[in-house]
Design a protein around this motif. Structure first.
Motif, PDB file in Angstrom:
ATOM      1  N   ILE A  21     -28.069   3.338  28.543  1.00  0.00           N
ATOM      2  CA  ILE A  21     -27.449   2.140  29.122  1.00  0.00           C
ATOM      3  C   ILE A  21     -26.007   2.165  28.642  1.00  0.00           C
ATOM      4  O   ILE A  21     -25.712   1.843  27.498  1.00  0.00           O
ATOM      5  CB  ILE A  21     -28.149   0.843  28.688  1.00  0.00           C
ATOM      6  N   ASP A  22     -25.120   2.568  29.506  1.00  0.00           N
ATOM      7  CA  ASP A  22     -23.721   2.737  29.130  1.00  0.00           C
ATOM      8  C   ASP A  22     -22.832   2.014  30.130  1.00  0.00           C
ATOM      9  O   ASP A  22     -23.257   1.713  31.246  1.00  0.00           O
ATOM     10  CB  ASP A  22     -23.366   4.227  29.072  1.00  0.00           C
ATOM     11  N   SER A  23     -21.591   1.736  29.726  1.00  0.00           N
ATOM     12  CA  SER A  23     -20.665   1.051  30.628  1.00  0.00           C
ATOM     13  C   SER A  23     -20.505   1.879  31.904  1.00  0.00           C
ATOM     14  O   SER A  23     -20.454   3.107  31.859  1.00  0.00           O
ATOM     15  CB  SER A  23     -19.319   0.831  29.952  1.00  0.00           C
ATOM     16  N   ILE A  24     -20.439   1.201  33.024  1.00  0.00           N
ATOM     17  CA  ILE A  24     -20.455   1.868  34.321  1.00  0.00           C
ATOM     18  C   ILE A  24     -19.452   3.016  34.444  1.00  0.00           C
ATOM     19  O   ILE A  24     -19.784   4.076  34.990  1.00  0.00           O
ATOM     20  CB  ILE A  24     -20.272   0.844  35.465  1.00  0.00           C
ATOM     21  N   PRO A  25     -18.211   2.876  33.973  1.00  0.00           N
ATOM     22  CA  PRO A  25     -17.266   3.980  34.163  1.00  0.00           C
ATOM     23  C   PRO A  25     -17.716   5.307  33.565  1.00  0.00           C
ATOM     24  O   PRO A  25     -17.335   6.367  34.060  1.00  0.00           O
ATOM     25  CB  PRO A  25     -15.993   3.479  33.458  1.00  0.00           C
ATOM     26  N   SER A  26     -18.545   5.253  32.511  1.00  0.00           N
ATOM     27  CA  SER A  26     -18.956   6.494  31.848  1.00  0.00           C
ATOM     28  C   SER A  26     -19.880   7.352  32.718  1.00  0.00           C
ATOM     29  O   SER A  26     -19.578   8.516  32.996  1.00  0.00           O
ATOM     30  CB  SER A  26     -19.603   6.163  30.500  1.00  0.00           C
ATOM     31  N   PRO A  27     -21.031   6.825  33.196  1.00  0.00           N
ATOM     32  CA  PRO A  27     -21.921   7.665  34.013  1.00  0.00           C
ATOM     33  C   PRO A  27     -21.663   7.597  35.514  1.00  0.00           C
ATOM     34  O   PRO A  27     -22.327   8.301  36.285  1.00  0.00           O
ATOM     35  CB  PRO A  27     -23.311   7.089  33.698  1.00  0.00           C
ATOM     36  N   LEU A  28     -20.698   6.773  35.951  1.00  0.00           N
ATOM     37  CA  LEU A  28     -20.497   6.569  37.385  1.00  0.00           C
ATOM     38  C   LEU A  28     -20.262   7.864  38.167  1.00  0.00           C
ATOM     39  O   LEU A  28     -20.860   8.052  39.235  1.00  0.00           O
ATOM     40  CB  LEU A  28     -19.348   5.586  37.623  1.00  0.00           C
ATOM     41  N   PRO A  29     -19.433   8.799  37.674  1.00  0.00           N
ATOM     42  CA  PRO A  29     -19.249  10.041  38.441  1.00  0.00           C
ATOM     43  C   PRO A  29     -20.549  10.815  38.639  1.00  0.00           C
ATOM     44  O   PRO A  29     -20.809  11.342  39.729  1.00  0.00           O
ATOM     45  CB  PRO A  29     -18.253  10.835  37.583  1.00  0.00           C
ATOM     46  N   GLN A  30     -21.390  10.882  37.594  1.00  0.00           N
ATOM     47  CA  GLN A  30     -22.661  11.604  37.708  1.00  0.00           C
ATOM     48  C   GLN A  30     -23.644  10.876  38.615  1.00  0.00           C
ATOM     49  O   GLN A  30     -24.477  11.500  39.280  1.00  0.00           O
ATOM     50  CB  GLN A  30     -23.283  11.805  36.312  1.00  0.00           C
ATOM     51  N   ILE A  31     -23.549   9.532  38.651  1.00  0.00           N
ATOM     52  CA  ILE A  31     -24.402   8.777  39.569  1.00  0.00           C
ATOM     53  C   ILE A  31     -23.969   9.030  41.010  1.00  0.00           C
ATOM     54  O   ILE A  31     -24.798   9.247  41.907  1.00  0.00           O
ATOM     55  CB  ILE A  31     -24.346   7.266  39.230  1.00  0.00           C
ATOM     56  N   ARG A  32     -22.663   9.026  41.224  1.00  0.00           N
ATOM     57  CA  ARG A  32     -22.153   9.220  42.586  1.00  0.00           C
ATOM     58  C   ARG A  32     -22.393  10.629  43.110  1.00  0.00           C
ATOM     59  O   ARG A  32     -22.576  10.826  44.315  1.00  0.00           O
ATOM     60  CB  ARG A  32     -20.664   8.877  42.616  1.00  0.00           C
TER      61      ARG A  32
END
Length: 343
Positions: free
Chosen positions: A221-232
């Motif tokens: 559970i991390d702040s959105i900017p951190s995993p956002l590229p991998q999610i996208r």
């Protein structure tokens, strides 16, 4: 001898009179200086302002601080210049601001990591993270996102909680270190649902995300900017966000509150000043941030990075918010029995 002379030369009354005269003279001195002080406050800022970021260049706090500094420069008519002063997990730059003149020309980029999360797990700190500075305003918030690998069997936060109840302490989560938001927000989820997770601390968010994509840990559970590229790019799967409302950065991802009503946890960034900063200056900066937070261009700029534009209604409201956050995370640490550490 008249009564007035008797009173004047009476030892006790004489001392009282002398004190009265001295106080009156001091008051006259302050009154004569007040117009200059008022003029300085009214004309603030009339020269460049330093915004100290106590972390390295390129991190989330640095990036967001530069965006809001640029907006403040335009709004207040003087350059707001970001200076990075990293070291000792944010202590060095923060103490530099604490020791600066309280004139509004040295300000601090504040982060929940140092002013909300660290105090809950640190044995001691070299300054009080709330009262040791002058809070001015929040300027951005980050929801966190609960992410799993694309191969994970879990399709919702409900699935994850059910599995944790069936196997206490078996599901693992990674974080960027003990006392970080990525550590304490999962602990809040655990204490709120009566489950147990196994914490796996890493030296930063990147290695935790690498192991998550490789299946070595269950979730983060991390702040959105951190995993956002991998999610996208499809390398990670988002199950839920921690904010009260869905995030515009991930509009199709539900909130944890949709499964657990009332659950909310966000990471914030703000601006503060040295102790003793005049209220008029703090209010002027806070008012400018309030206007910036309503600027569509600013909203879009920070939203593209996974954050939300935000502001505090007043410096006092920011201080109250900080105290509430501190109390929340201290309670989580106590309930979860997380040992205090040297930070």
């Amino acid at each position: 001898m008249t009564d007035w002379i008797k009173d004047t030369w009476n030892p006790l009354r004489g001392r009282t009179l002398r004190r009265t005269i001295i106080a009156a003279l001091a008051g006259l001195s302050l009154l004569s200086a007040a117009p200059g002080l008022a003029q300085d406050v009214a004309s603030y800022p009339n020269k460049p302002v330093r915004l100290i970021v106590p972390w390295p260049v390129g991190g989330a706090t640095d990036v967001m601080a530069r965006i809001v500094a640029d907006k403040l420069s335009t709004k207040l008519g003087q350059p707001f210049v970001v200076e990075n002063k990293p070291g000792a997990t944010g202590y060095i730059g923060t103490q530099q601001v604490i020791q600066a003149a309280p004139d509004g020309y040295t300000l601090l980029a504040m982060a929940a990591s140092l002013h909300s999360f660290t105090p809950s797990v640190a044995r001691t700190m070299p300054f009080d993270p709330v009262t040791g500075i002058t809070p001015i305003s929040v300027f951005v918030t980050f929801p966190s996102v609960l992410a799993v690998s694309t191969d994970s069997p879990f399709k919702s936060v409900g699935d994850l909680i059910a599995a944790a109840k069936a196997a206490p302490g078996k599901l693992t989560f990674g974080s960027s270190g003990t006392g970080s938001a990525a550590h304490l927000i999962p602990e809040l989820l655990a204490t709120s649902t009566g489950v147990q997770f196994l914490h796996v601390p890493y030296k930063g968010a990147a290695p935790a995300l690498t192991d998550l994509m490789g299946g070595q840990i269950t979730f983060v559970i991390d702040s959105i900017p951190s995993p956002l590229p991998q999610i996208r790019n499809g390398r990670l799967k988002a199950l839920a966000v921690t904010s009260a409302q869905r995030s515009a950065a991930l509009p199709d991802v539900p909130t944890i509150a949709e499964t657990m009503p009332g659950f909310e946890a966000s990471i914030w960034l703000g601006i503060g000043g040295p102790p003793g900063l005049p209220a008029a200056i703090a209010n002027k900066i806070a008012g400018a941030i309030g206007e910036i937070a309503r600027d569509p261009a600013y909203i879009a700029q920070v939203l593209a990075l996974g954050a939300n534009a935000a502001s505090s209604s007043s410096p006092d409201a920011f201080k109250t918010f900080m105290m509430a956050q501190r109390n929340l995370w201290e309670k989580v640490v106590t309930v979860a029995k997380i040992p205090k550490t040297d930070q």
